[in-house]
Design a protein around this motif. Sequence first.
Motif, mmCIF file in Angstrom:
data_model
loop_
_atom_site.group_PDB
_atom_site.id
_atom_site.type_symbol
_atom_site.label_atom_id
_atom_site.label_comp_id
_atom_site.label_asym_id
_atom_site.label_seq_id
_atom_site.Cartn_x
_atom_site.Cartn_y
_atom_site.Cartn_z
ATOM 1 N N ALA A 27 -10.891 6.959 3.704
ATOM 2 C CA ALA A 27 -11.043 8.364 4.080
ATOM 3 C C ALA A 27 -10.355 9.232 3.029
ATOM 4 O O ALA A 27 -9.269 8.880 2.560
ATOM 5 N N PRO A 28 -10.976 10.341 2.671
ATOM 6 C CA PRO A 28 -10.423 11.160 1.581
ATOM 7 C C PRO A 28 -9.271 12.033 2.057
ATOM 8 O O PRO A 28 -9.255 13.223 1.829
ATOM 9 N N ILE A 29 -8.324 11.436 2.785
ATOM 10 C CA ILE A 29 -7.161 12.201 3.215
ATOM 11 C C ILE A 29 -5.923 11.402 2.855
ATOM 12 O O ILE A 29 -6.014 10.230 2.540
ATOM 13 N N HIS A 30 -4.787 12.057 2.962
ATOM 14 C CA HIS A 30 -3.551 11.389 2.607
ATOM 15 C C HIS A 30 -3.256 10.306 3.633
ATOM 16 O O HIS A 30 -3.115 10.570 4.816
ATOM 17 N N ARG A 31 -3.169 9.059 3.164
ATOM 18 C CA ARG A 31 -2.937 7.951 4.074
ATOM 19 C C ARG A 31 -1.464 7.901 4.457
ATOM 20 O O ARG A 31 -0.591 8.061 3.607
ATOM 21 N N THR A 32 -1.182 7.700 5.739
ATOM 22 C CA THR A 32 0.225 7.580 6.147
ATOM 23 C C THR A 32 0.590 6.112 6.235
ATOM 24 O O THR A 32 -0.256 5.247 6.131
ATOM 25 N N ASN A 33 1.862 5.847 6.454
ATOM 26 C CA ASN A 33 2.278 4.456 6.545
ATOM 27 C C ASN A 33 3.507 4.340 7.416
ATOM 28 O O ASN A 33 4.438 5.130 7.281
ATOM 29 N N LEU A 61 -10.806 2.968 6.373
ATOM 30 C CA LEU A 61 -10.234 2.828 5.033
ATOM 31 C C LEU A 61 -11.103 3.599 4.048
ATOM 32 O O LEU A 61 -12.318 3.533 4.101
ATOM 33 N N MET A 90 0.834 -1.201 0.000
ATOM 34 C CA MET A 90 0.000 0.000 0.000
ATOM 35 C C MET A 90 0.868 1.251 0.000
ATOM 36 O O MET A 90 0.576 2.234 -0.682
#
Lengths: 240, 486
Positions: free
Chosen positions: A202-208, A200, A120
């Motif tokens: 969400a319209p935001i920048h996903r972090t990792n 999962l 991802m």
Amino acid sequence: MKSTSKSSKTVLDPRTKMLLAVTIASVLIGGGSGGIMNIIRPALVLVPLLLFCISGKWKSAAIYAAAYLCAFAGELFLVPVTTGFMNFMIVACCGMFARFMPGIAMGSYLVNTTTVSEFMAAMERMHLPQKLSIPLSVMFRFFPTVGEEYGAIGDAMRMRGIRFGGGKPGKMLEYRMVPLMVSCVKIGEELSASALTRGLGAPIHRTNICKIGIRPYDLAAMLLCVVSIIFLLIDKFSVI
Amino acid sequence: MINLKDIQFFYTGASEASGLKQINLHIKRGETVLLCGESGCGKTTLTRLINGLIPHFYEGTLTGEVMICGKRISDTPLYDLAKTVGSVFQNPRSQFFNVDTTSELAFGCENLGMNEEEVLSRIDRTAEALSLNPLLGRSIFELSGGEKQKIACGSVGTLGPDIIVLDEPTSNLDILGINDLKSIISKWKIQGKTILIAEHRLYFMQGLADRVLYMKNGEIREEYTGVQFYEKPSSFFRERGLRISALAKLGKKKVCPVPEQKVLTVENLEFSYSKAKKLIDIPRVELPEAGIIAIIGHNGAGKTTFVRSLCGLLKKDKSILKYNESTLKARKRLDSCYMVMQDVNHQLFTESVLDEVLLSMKKEDRENAEKILDSLELLAFKDHHPMALSGGQKQRVAVAQALASGRDIIVFDEPTSGLDLRHMEKVAECIRQLRQQGKTVFIVTHDPELILSCCTHILHIKKGRAEGSYLLNEAGKKRMMDFFCL
């Protein structure tokens, strides 16, 4: 599917692995032979072998090497001495095998050494839209589950005496696929429900939290890919 | 905190019986509410209203208003709810998005875009609070059901929601798993979380539940405080089709020991994946032929390996089964033993119930097939698609397969996980009938109520060895209850 997050022996970034898989498959299946291809083909064939060895997957490495050598030897020695239908069969089997095998090996390396989370993260870095990255990661997540279900259904079939040579080869596939599909749909639904309740999509920048990045090895591998693809294109379009 | 007003809900395409009617419910902050009732009473549906899966994931017609912390659920997308409501589901196999535990704990936080340090510190805090540290960095495929459910709780915990919804979380757990889950719930309760739990197993919530709601046919019929509820007599639970409220009450249940005459022996059972550790090592064990044998033991003790060997499904299996004057090696046992799997969907292949039975027969015999279906109350469904049946009916179709193929030994793998009292008793009755027909039945189970309803013998497996094999008489019952009550 790689499933532990302990410090691993994999050296490559997931993006590099994906590029390698695509390159190996397309060049070996689509490319001709002769000229520069005589160097590029063996180089690409060796890549999965090298990667298996580096990550200590000796068994996979041995199986891959043996299978490829057999196909190659078949093409080299058996084809000239046979004729007719036999010849056709050997050409078809060995040729296909030698062309598809490296791509499949690379794909299995990709799936076996990459966690879902790394996968991802890699897609995030490539700026793929969520509409594409979420279904792809669900698919990626699904491989081992399908494997588990497949095994359980296999047990059920053996118990009912439905085996190869039991008379109904056409039915074998149906008996295997119907329950497999039913349980995959159910698991998929439950999996989605559980992921959605944990945000999962969400319209935001996903972090990792997992660390991926391009390192020298990746650059070398990518260079190999780019060169191979360029020659593939030259091979296809210049000599008409 | 949670407010449901005049709720009515029906799933699209389902009959009206499976929906909710006239639900009015108010849950205060910090309250722990237990939902109970027979299968299909609407417990799960009610939990889905609160975690927003209805109306955002499962489709249907919803009237009325659900308000959570002042937000109207129908106007709040699921990802916004994720911070407020956390959900733990029934099946530990299908609620993990990642396949390694640490990523799974991080998953919710990553989705909401928290930065890396924040995510890591939340994982630390949650792992500390819920004692998950030994489980970090592991593959979920290596974990037991109980450990998986702990990770599921952890991945909810990292988001720090005020409300936690659990939908039958103990269905697939053994006694150790249930105890772990109980301690997690009590920690959450101390932290002041609002907890809503739908369950069939009631005993472990004693002392935790502040309020108990009894549901029937999609309505909340009765309401009790936790103290009132657990003081009710056994008859109260029986009338409502509820499972036992305290394991100790099972002690009163009568067992009727049956004389064991002929024996069946398993010999030379040894199996391991690696040389270091044997998964199972049973040189010899004697069990009653024509008995109902419960196989008990903790998760990972080797129960499943034992029954897989019995059915001939294990590879490189050198064990020998002797019964009825014949000696069977592993391969032969494929034709004399039959397993009704925990996920019975795996063994339904055809388009109709009758076809399932015919397929199992050596020679198709319609009349006999119908007779078998009749004995299992399935004749009315003979033309139905097996996948369209209820869970209990599917299980009986699998039993019909076993009967049709003339097997002598029938194995049930966790036949009552997640079943209410009425369905559990139906399974028990079906198993007793099999015994009357002279079959030997093995049941792998974590359900002491089922054992006392039908079993005649106990085989206790511990760390791959046969720890005990005893008749279920009064002394045997005590020994078994000691195992389940720890």
